[in-house]
Motif scaffolding. Sequence first.
Motif, PDB file in Angstrom:
ATOM      1  N   MET A 108      31.751  27.091  28.323  1.00  0.00           N
ATOM      2  CA  MET A 108      32.440  27.737  29.442  1.00  0.00           C
ATOM      3  C   MET A 108      31.422  28.108  30.514  1.00  0.00           C
ATOM      4  SD  MET A 108      35.543  29.610  27.371  1.00  0.00           S
ATOM      5  CE  MET A 108      35.558  31.015  28.304  1.00  0.00           C
ATOM      6  N   THR A 109      31.865  28.081  31.769  1.00  0.00           N
ATOM      7  CA  THR A 109      30.955  28.131  32.906  1.00  0.00           C
ATOM      8  C   THR A 109      30.976  29.476  33.613  1.00  0.00           C
ATOM      9  OG1 THR A 109      31.340  25.767  33.245  1.00  0.00           O
ATOM     10  CG2 THR A 109      30.335  26.982  35.055  1.00  0.00           C
ATOM     11  N   VAL A 110      29.791  29.905  34.057  1.00  0.00           N
ATOM     12  CA  VAL A 110      29.647  31.091  34.897  1.00  0.00           C
ATOM     13  C   VAL A 110      28.958  30.679  36.190  1.00  0.00           C
ATOM     14  CG1 VAL A 110      28.466  33.300  35.165  1.00  0.00           C
ATOM     15  CG2 VAL A 110      29.619  32.769  33.014  1.00  0.00           C
ATOM     16  N   TYR A 111      29.589  30.938  37.317  1.00  0.00           N
ATOM     17  CA  TYR A 111      28.979  30.681  38.623  1.00  0.00           C
ATOM     18  C   TYR A 111      28.406  31.970  39.201  1.00  0.00           C
ATOM     19  CZ  TYR A 111      31.652  26.357  38.232  1.00  0.00           C
ATOM     20  OH  TYR A 111      32.173  25.167  37.796  1.00  0.00           O
ATOM     21  N   LEU A 112      29.212  33.026  39.178  1.00  0.00           N
ATOM     22  CA  LEU A 112      28.731  34.332  39.621  1.00  0.00           C
ATOM     23  C   LEU A 112      28.301  35.113  38.388  1.00  0.00           C
ATOM     24  CD1 LEU A 112      28.265  36.390  41.873  1.00  0.00           C
ATOM     25  CD2 LEU A 112      30.635  37.158  41.556  1.00  0.00           C
ATOM     26  N   ASP A 113      26.998  35.299  38.248  1.00  0.00           N
ATOM     27  CA  ASP A 113      26.446  35.934  37.062  1.00  0.00           C
ATOM     28  C   ASP A 113      26.535  37.455  37.151  1.00  0.00           C
ATOM     29  OD1 ASP A 113      25.030  36.161  34.583  1.00  0.00           O
ATOM     30  OD2 ASP A 113      23.218  36.583  35.730  1.00  0.00           O
ATOM     31  N   ARG A 114      26.142  37.993  38.304  1.00  0.00           N
ATOM     32  CA  ARG A 114      26.212  39.441  38.501  1.00  0.00           C
ATOM     33  C   ARG A 114      26.303  39.766  39.978  1.00  0.00           C
ATOM     34  NH1 ARG A 114      21.520  41.837  35.384  1.00  0.00           N
ATOM     35  NH2 ARG A 114      22.087  40.200  33.925  1.00  0.00           N
ATOM     36  N   PHE A 115      26.819  40.960  40.262  1.00  0.00           N
ATOM     37  CA  PHE A 115      27.001  41.384  41.644  1.00  0.00           C
ATOM     38  C   PHE A 115      26.555  42.831  41.753  1.00  0.00           C
ATOM     39  CE2 PHE A 115      29.135  42.666  45.509  1.00  0.00           C
ATOM     40  CZ  PHE A 115      29.117  41.520  46.296  1.00  0.00           C
ATOM     41  N   SER A 116      25.656  43.098  42.706  1.00  0.00           N
ATOM     42  CA  SER A 116      25.100  44.440  42.882  1.00  0.00           C
ATOM     43  C   SER A 116      25.704  45.108  44.107  1.00  0.00           C
ATOM     44  CB  SER A 116      23.578  44.365  43.037  1.00  0.00           C
ATOM     45  OG  SER A 116      22.989  43.798  41.889  1.00  0.00           O
ATOM     46  N   PHE A 117      26.161  46.344  43.941  1.00  0.00           N
ATOM     47  CA  PHE A 117      26.722  47.136  45.023  1.00  0.00           C
ATOM     48  C   PHE A 117      25.648  48.079  45.565  1.00  0.00           C
ATOM     49  CE2 PHE A 117      29.990  45.755  42.154  1.00  0.00           C
ATOM     50  CZ  PHE A 117      31.008  45.328  42.987  1.00  0.00           C
ATOM     51  N   THR A 118      25.972  48.818  46.603  1.00  0.00           N
ATOM     52  CA  THR A 118      24.982  49.705  47.203  1.00  0.00           C
ATOM     53  C   THR A 118      24.644  50.860  46.253  1.00  0.00           C
ATOM     54  OG1 THR A 118      26.711  51.002  48.270  1.00  0.00           O
ATOM     55  CG2 THR A 118      25.749  49.201  49.539  1.00  0.00           C
ATOM     56  N   SER A 119      23.403  51.229  46.220  1.00  0.00           N
ATOM     57  CA  SER A 119      22.965  52.382  45.440  1.00  0.00           C
ATOM     58  C   SER A 119      23.170  53.646  46.268  1.00  0.00           C
ATOM     59  CB  SER A 119      21.493  52.246  45.070  1.00  0.00           C
ATOM     60  OG  SER A 119      20.685  52.330  46.231  1.00  0.00           O
ATOM     61  N   PRO A 120      23.193  54.818  45.646  1.00  0.00           N
ATOM     62  CA  PRO A 120      23.316  56.068  46.421  1.00  0.00           C
ATOM     63  C   PRO A 120      22.232  56.214  47.478  1.00  0.00           C
ATOM     64  CG  PRO A 120      23.676  56.478  44.087  1.00  0.00           C
ATOM     65  CD  PRO A 120      23.221  55.054  44.198  1.00  0.00           C
ATOM     66  N   VAL A 121      21.014  55.807  47.151  1.00  0.00           N
ATOM     67  CA  VAL A 121      19.914  55.907  48.120  1.00  0.00           C
ATOM     68  C   VAL A 121      20.159  54.991  49.305  1.00  0.00           C
ATOM     69  CG1 VAL A 121      17.454  55.493  48.485  1.00  0.00           C
ATOM     70  CG2 VAL A 121      18.242  56.588  46.367  1.00  0.00           C
ATOM     71  N   ASP A 122      20.587  53.735  49.041  1.00  0.00           N
ATOM     72  CA  ASP A 122      20.847  52.783  50.131  1.00  0.00           C
ATOM     73  C   ASP A 122      21.980  53.284  51.023  1.00  0.00           C
ATOM     74  OD1 ASP A 122      18.873  51.082  49.256  1.00  0.00           O
ATOM     75  OD2 ASP A 122      20.231  49.877  48.015  1.00  0.00           O
ATOM     76  N   GLU A 123      23.019  53.848  50.394  1.00  0.00           N
ATOM     77  CA  GLU A 123      24.135  54.362  51.183  1.00  0.00           C
ATOM     78  C   GLU A 123      23.688  55.506  52.080  1.00  0.00           C
ATOM     79  OE1 GLU A 123      27.710  55.337  49.167  1.00  0.00           O
ATOM     80  OE2 GLU A 123      28.293  53.234  48.943  1.00  0.00           O
ATOM     81  N   ASP A 124      22.935  56.437  51.518  1.00  0.00           N
ATOM     82  CA  ASP A 124      22.459  57.576  52.304  1.00  0.00           C
ATOM     83  C   ASP A 124      21.593  57.117  53.468  1.00  0.00           C
ATOM     84  OD1 ASP A 124      23.782  59.378  50.733  1.00  0.00           O
ATOM     85  OD2 ASP A 124      22.045  59.840  49.461  1.00  0.00           O
ATOM     86  N   ASN A 125      20.723  56.148  53.213  1.00  0.00           N
ATOM     87  CA  ASN A 125      19.851  55.645  54.279  1.00  0.00           C
ATOM     88  C   ASN A 125      20.659  55.003  55.391  1.00  0.00           C
ATOM     89  OD1 ASN A 125      17.494  56.476  53.032  1.00  0.00           O
ATOM     90  ND2 ASN A 125      17.162  54.513  51.989  1.00  0.00           N
ATOM     91  N   PHE A 126      21.658  54.196  55.009  1.00  0.00           N
ATOM     92  CA  PHE A 126      22.470  53.516  56.023  1.00  0.00           C
ATOM     93  C   PHE A 126      23.285  54.521  56.828  1.00  0.00           C
ATOM     94  CE2 PHE A 126      26.485  51.763  57.474  1.00  0.00           C
ATOM     95  CZ  PHE A 126      26.057  50.664  58.200  1.00  0.00           C
TER      96      PHE A 126
END
Length: 291
Positions: free
Chosen positions: A1-19
């Motif tokens: 069986m096949t996996v194309y999207l292995d993992r997906f990373s969302f924004t971290s609290p630090v990245d959100e605060d900075n933005f």
Amino acid sequence: MTVYLDRFSFTSPVDEDNFLSNDDRLKATCYSTVYPFMLFTHRELEELQFEPVTFLYGGNGSGKTTILNVIAERLKIQRGTYFNKSNFFDDYVNCCEQRTKNWSFSIQKDSRIITSDDVFDYMLDVRCVNEKVDSRREDMFEEYIDTKYSTFQMKSLEDYEKLKKNNSIKRSTFSKYVKGNLMRNIREQSNGESAFWFFTENIKENALYLLDEPENSLSAGMQLKLVKFIEDSARFFNCQFIIATHSPFLLSIKESKIYDLDRTPIAVKKWTELENVRNYFEFFKAHEEEF
């Protein structure tokens, strides 16, 4: 069986605060929401890892559809219907990251997100076609009656097609004539059958599919057919699925991964541990003697 999207990373609290602390729009203008920022950080969602079939389970407002839309926009896969973006949606997508396997242009081109709106729009199109079929059927009824009991003599080669049509009508019953000259009446399929047909027609091999509550409009029997179709597509036709759903039938697919978005932190669960599934179980258990 096949996996194309292995993992997906969302924004971290630090990245959100900075933005959010450095975005000029927030300094100059008062926004009532910064959606989808702040939606997942307090629930400690930073990354999802995917299997050939992965489910996003949760109640209304848990973020299932948002996750699918963010992934679809980040991977730039095709969609049928438009969805409402917030002012900060694209900014949020740009802050996310993905890790893919065996990803190519053809996979990106064939992959797609399928929402309830896509299915409903298709069923409305079917209804429109049926209305036109009904209108054409009435016209053909009048045409049949007028021709069946009239006399016709061919006077030139220009009348040849009319002669063929005249003879065809005289040799046929009304129902046979109509069926032979009209497209298949799609109304012979129920809404559920049409919805199921939509999935089987739009899911091809070698692609990633994001499905948003595909159980809508499907009876229990049709949901079981969809389960079999998804299982076969993943096992034999190199498809990967990420599915937002409440359906216990879909959630029961073997060897799938289920994220429970109603939990903080968001956690992987067995389908038999999910609140919605337990509610079904307890209901039928209470009425067991009636079966």
